[in-house]
Design a protein around this motif. Structure first.
Motif, PDB file in Angstrom:
ATOM      1  N   ARG A  60     -49.819  -8.805   3.866  1.00  0.00           N
ATOM      2  CA  ARG A  60     -49.428  -9.097   4.012  1.00  0.00           C
ATOM      3  C   ARG A  60     -48.764 -10.240   4.238  1.00  0.00           C
ATOM      4  O   ARG A  60     -48.241 -10.246   5.330  1.00  0.00           O
ATOM      5  CB  ARG A  60     -47.659  -8.131   3.111  1.00  0.00           C
ATOM      6  N   GLU A  61     -48.177 -11.594   3.616  1.00  0.00           N
ATOM      7  CA  GLU A  61     -46.845 -12.675   4.182  1.00  0.00           C
ATOM      8  C   GLU A  61     -46.194 -13.065   3.851  1.00  0.00           C
ATOM      9  O   GLU A  61     -46.132 -12.932   2.531  1.00  0.00           O
ATOM     10  CB  GLU A  61     -47.754 -13.976   3.814  1.00  0.00           C
ATOM     11  N   VAL A  62     -45.438 -13.899   4.678  1.00  0.00           N
ATOM     12  CA  VAL A  62     -44.081 -13.855   4.373  1.00  0.00           C
ATOM     13  C   VAL A  62     -43.456 -15.129   3.416  1.00  0.00           C
ATOM     14  O   VAL A  62     -44.467 -15.986   3.617  1.00  0.00           O
ATOM     15  CB  VAL A  62     -43.260 -13.852   5.891  1.00  0.00           C
ATOM     16  N   ILE A  63     -43.129 -15.619   2.516  1.00  0.00           N
ATOM     17  CA  ILE A  63     -43.225 -16.623   1.815  1.00  0.00           C
ATOM     18  C   ILE A  63     -42.275 -17.484   2.203  1.00  0.00           C
ATOM     19  O   ILE A  63     -41.394 -17.210   2.791  1.00  0.00           O
ATOM     20  CB  ILE A  63     -43.023 -16.121  -0.151  1.00  0.00           C
ATOM     21  N   VAL A  64     -42.628 -18.524   1.647  1.00  0.00           N
ATOM     22  CA  VAL A  64     -41.180 -19.947   1.864  1.00  0.00           C
ATOM     23  C   VAL A  64     -40.818 -20.527   0.493  1.00  0.00           C
ATOM     24  O   VAL A  64     -41.771 -20.668  -0.315  1.00  0.00           O
ATOM     25  CB  VAL A  64     -42.219 -21.461   2.575  1.00  0.00           C
ATOM     26  N   VAL A  65     -39.718 -20.619   0.670  1.00  0.00           N
ATOM     27  CA  VAL A  65     -39.313 -20.592  -0.704  1.00  0.00           C
ATOM     28  C   VAL A  65     -38.341 -22.307  -0.602  1.00  0.00           C
ATOM     29  O   VAL A  65     -37.659 -22.167   0.359  1.00  0.00           O
ATOM     30  CB  VAL A  65     -38.237 -19.819  -1.729  1.00  0.00           C
ATOM     31  N   ASP A  66     -38.509 -23.401  -1.393  1.00  0.00           N
ATOM     32  CA  ASP A  66     -38.111 -24.979  -1.306  1.00  0.00           C
ATOM     33  C   ASP A  66     -37.971 -24.665   0.680  1.00  0.00           C
ATOM     34  O   ASP A  66     -36.881 -25.131   0.962  1.00  0.00           O
ATOM     35  CB  ASP A  66     -36.624 -25.043  -2.039  1.00  0.00           C
TER      36      ASP A  66
END
Length: 192
Positions: free
Chosen positions: A137-143
């Motif tokens: 699982r990977e942490v996301i980056v939003v904008d």
């Protein structure tokens, strides 16, 4: 794995304790936006075995204490703080070496009891940590902003619904999935 299972139901001969271990990733990302790819880290070669003692103090988000044999001197153990993203293949191994016990204890090492781990892992707790880290699982980056509480499987989905809004996968690279609130551009196709 063979290195986590004792040969009998009891404790193996010479076992001083259990420890969480991991290998240094073959490729690690550095530089601006993680565009520089290296083999291993500055202090440890790719594939090096690192022993991870239980955390005594927090070295920072996404960083862990680790004990391993340095890239330049393979004889002695060194204590370093490493990025958790640079590690892979987490598992549990038994500790049998007094030198390793000394390094895992750090400043808390008692010379009168050289074979005693000061803050040992239990086998079950270490296995729980290993299982949690091995999930893809990977942490996301939003904008451009990292959201550590939101993670996605590897490979990430093209669209993700979070809090009533739809996020679109904009980029996927060594620094993880980057999502955007804007939908992807539609390719113009000329009419014939």
């Amino acid at each position: 794995m063979a290195d986590t299972e004792p040969t009998e139901e009891g404790t193996p001969d010479g076992l001083l304790g259990w420890c969480l271990v991991a290998n240094v990733a073959q490729e690690t990302a550095r530089g601006e936006s993680g565009l520089v790819i290296r083999r291993g880290t500055k202090h440890f070669p790719a594939g090096a075995l690192l022993w991870i003692p239980p955390m005594r103090w927090d070295p920072g988000w996404g960083r862990w204490h680790a004990v391993g044999r340095h890239r330049g001197n393979g004889r002695r153990y060194v204590n370093m703080v490493v990025r958790a993203d640079d590690l892979e293949n987490f598992r549990v191994k038994g500790v049998y070496s007094e030198g390793l016990v000394r390094s895992l204890n750090g400043y808390d090492h008692d010379p009168a009891a050289p074979r005693t781990l000061q803050d040992p892992w239990t086998r079950e707790r270490a296995q729980s940590w290993a299982d949690g880290r091995n999930q893809l699982r990977e942490v996301i980056v939003v904008d451009g902003r990292r959201h550590p509480r939101i993670s996605v499987p590897n490979p990430p989905p093209a669209e993700l619904q979070v809090g009533g809004e739809i996020l679109h996968l904009a980029q996927y690279g060594t620094r993880g999935p980057h999502y955007s609130r804007m939908p992807p551009p539609v390719e113009w196709v000329p009419e014939t």
